[in-house]
Design a protein around this motif. Structure first.
Motif, PDB file in Angstrom:
ATOM      1  N   UNK A 203      -8.305  -3.588 -11.182  1.00  0.00           N
ATOM      2  CA  UNK A 203      -9.324  -3.779 -10.151  1.00  0.00           C
ATOM      3  C   UNK A 203      -8.621  -3.799  -8.794  1.00  0.00           C
ATOM      4  N   UNK A 204      -9.203  -3.072  -7.830  1.00  0.00           N
ATOM      5  CA  UNK A 204      -8.668  -3.058  -6.471  1.00  0.00           C
ATOM      6  C   UNK A 204      -9.775  -3.441  -5.493  1.00  0.00           C
ATOM      7  N   UNK A 205      -9.440  -4.279  -4.548  1.00  0.00           N
ATOM      8  CA  UNK A 205     -10.387  -4.678  -3.511  1.00  0.00           C
ATOM      9  C   UNK A 205     -10.633  -3.521  -2.552  1.00  0.00           C
ATOM     10  N   UNK A 206     -11.819  -3.509  -1.969  1.00  0.00           N
ATOM     11  CA  UNK A 206     -12.185  -2.425  -1.054  1.00  0.00           C
ATOM     12  C   UNK A 206     -11.223  -2.327   0.122  1.00  0.00           C
ATOM     13  N   UNK A 207     -10.730  -3.488   0.584  1.00  0.00           N
ATOM     14  CA  UNK A 207      -9.825  -3.496   1.731  1.00  0.00           C
ATOM     15  C   UNK A 207      -8.547  -2.701   1.464  1.00  0.00           C
TER      16      UNK A 207
END
Length: 303
Positions: A203-207
């Protein structure tokens, strides 16, 4: 019409019975960050953490003490609680009457009973701790017979000569866990079964999906790009730990800590991953909770 109403009541009753159990299974009232330190005056201070969310379902905390590591449910079952604390308490002071090494565990108790899961270094200590011993010079002299000797100048003096104070601090030695102990240090919660398959994707954050202009966000982006994005999980662990060794903003630190948890997770180091996700639960509550649950489901001690 009457049958329909009856069915509704039955369904509602079943729902009311099942819902508390489901909520309990999801809440996981785990004590974390346990630590035992030897203090002055023959005391041992035990500290721990319990999240605000967990405190809502916890009625008390049971404190266990033994002369060997408390790493299995079988060991815990043979012991009686040594002391008890309230959910809002985070420390306990023990005053042993001897100099033995002791190990501690703290278990949360809810309306459904004790939550008997044992996680090394989280709610059960893996290092023995004992009180400091202090031997004063005056005591040493009084416990010895005094003698007199003649000297060439005709004077007399007592022997032995006064000795300096000795304060021998017995540092807690590192406990090397046996293979059997490590195998038994798995998730041994009574009545708890694995419920889910491990996560397959990162999972990767949008930022962090787009390259930032600069600052800590840019450094984190480059760190992720060089290892975690390429699924080089062992390298990602080292690079993210190095990244976190420098003081960063709270938001960037929380994201980096989460990514470190993912790197550990895909290295199958579930205990280390669990610790990372627990630290990010205040910033990314729902997301961290899912990964915490999965760590508990999949956790195994690795060598």
């Amino acid at each position: 019409m009457k049958k329909t109403e009856l069915y509704k009541k039955i369904i509602l009753s079943i729902f009311c019975l099942i819902l508390p159990a489901l909520l309990f299974a999801q809440s996981r009232p785990l004590v974390t960050s346990i630590n035992a330190v030897s203090k002055a005056e023959g005391k041992i201070e035990l500290t721990w953490l319990l999240s605000s969310e967990s405190k809502k379902s916890v009625s008390s905390l049971q404190i266990y003490r033994d002369t060997k590591p408390i790493l299995t449910y079988e060991t815990l079952f043979k012991l009686s609680p040594y002391a008890e604390a309230q959910p809002d308490e985070y420390s306990f002071t023990d005053t042993p009457s001897d100099y033995k090494e002791y190990f501690y565990a703290v278990i949360a108790v809810t309306a459904n009973g004790p939550y008997n899961i044992l996680i090394p270094s989280q709610n059960t200590t893996t290092k023995g701790i004992k009180i400091h011993t202090v031997i004063a010079s005056s005591e040493r002299v009084l416990n010895q017979k005094t003698k007199k000797a003649d000297y060439s100048d005709g004077h007399l003096r007592e022997i032995p000569l006064p000795e300096p104070d000795i304060n021998s601090k017995n540092e807690a030695s590192k406990i090397k866990m046996s293979k059997e102990a490590k195998e038994n240090a798995r998730d041994l919660s009574t009545g708890y079964n694995k419920k889910s398959e491990p996560f397959k994707k990162l999972y990767f954050f949008e930022e962090d999906m787009i390259s930032p202009d600069g600052g800590d966000d840019y450094v984190l982006f480059q760190t992720l790009r060089s290892s975690l994005v390429r699924k080089k999980y062992a390298a990602a662990v080292n690079e993210l730990k190095e990244f976190l060794s420098v003081r960063r903003s709270k938001e960037v630190t929380a994201r980096a800590q989460f990514y470190l948890g993912e790197a550990y997770y895909f290295c199958r180091e579930y205990k280390e991953a669990l610790d990372c996700f627990l630290k990010t639960s205040d910033y990314h509550k729902e997301l961290s909770s899912m990964w915490i649950d999965s760590c508990l489901d999949q956790m195994e001690i690795k060598y």
